[in-house]
Scaffold this active site. Sequence first.
Site, PDB file in Angstrom:
ATOM      1  N   GLU A 111       0.739  -1.291  -0.052  1.00 29.63           N
ATOM      2  CA  GLU A 111      -0.134  -0.080  -0.022  1.00 29.63           C
ATOM      3  C   GLU A 111       0.776   1.361  -0.167  1.00 29.63           C
ATOM      4  OE1 GLU A 111      -4.411  -0.801   2.040  1.00 29.63           O
ATOM      5  OE2 GLU A 111      -2.384  -1.553   3.509  1.00 29.63           O
ATOM      6  N   GLU A 131      -3.790  -9.516   3.902  1.00 28.61           N
ATOM      7  CA  GLU A 131      -4.270  -9.100   5.244  1.00 28.61           C
ATOM      8  C   GLU A 131      -5.350 -10.099   5.407  1.00 28.61           C
ATOM      9  OE1 GLU A 131      -2.820  -5.180   3.938  1.00 28.61           O
ATOM     10  OE2 GLU A 131      -3.522  -6.997   2.981  1.00 28.61           O
TER      11      GLU A 131
END
Length: 260
Positions: A111, A131
């Site tokens: 990210e 995640e």
Amino acid sequence: MAYEFIKVEREGPVTIFTLNRPDVMNALHSPAHFELHEAFNEFAADADQWVGIVTGAGDRAFSAGNDLKHQAGGGGMANPPSGFAGLTSRFDLNKPLIAAVNGIAMGGGFEIALACDLIVASDNAVFALPEPRVGLAALAGGLHRLPRMIGQKQAMGMILTGRRVSAAEGQALGFVNEVVPQAELLAAAKRWAAQICELSPMSIRASKEAVYKGLNEPTLEAAITGQMKYPAIGALFRSEDFKEGPMAFAQKRAPQWKGR
């Protein structure tokens, strides 16, 4: 300012930010997020700094993302208002950032790279949003930036499986600009930065702002007709660079950019 978990170096108009927790593959915890918040604030405010490069210490990882052991040990997940790494929610930075991805870029590490404008990757780099494997979700921008960059189906293929993507595949998908041998990574990122620094910093900032704000407009017409209200475009028209560029062209000489 002295930092514990990052390094900040300046080479002319280029600032190099190094995530400096190699013992945990540059995974980030709250103190690191707040250090990066301050470092990016300083970069944004410094008129003499035109381009940033973000990389990781060591040869194993750019960043493994969120420091889960720190979180599990009660360290919390507090982030500054600018988001993960002081960057993922920083929507007003109009100076270009280059991610020099050396190795693992997982979860929040990916990210961070997606929040940069360009990604240069070593040939051993690996990208993923894993995640869901630990009961989390890529809420620091990955779920939104990735589909906008490579299209919905390709992005969902990564998001819904958490699969790992090589640097070569990342380039084929379109989120990596260049793949180089690891030993050449920082030099390649600096080469991109040098090419950017040949151009007017005011023009670059106006261009970056127009692209990102324009992508948020509902139509192409709205993007084009609305761009004159963007702050960086107004700053360009008022700048010394706006006068210097045409003058240098007319005088057949290299422009002397001021970045103001």
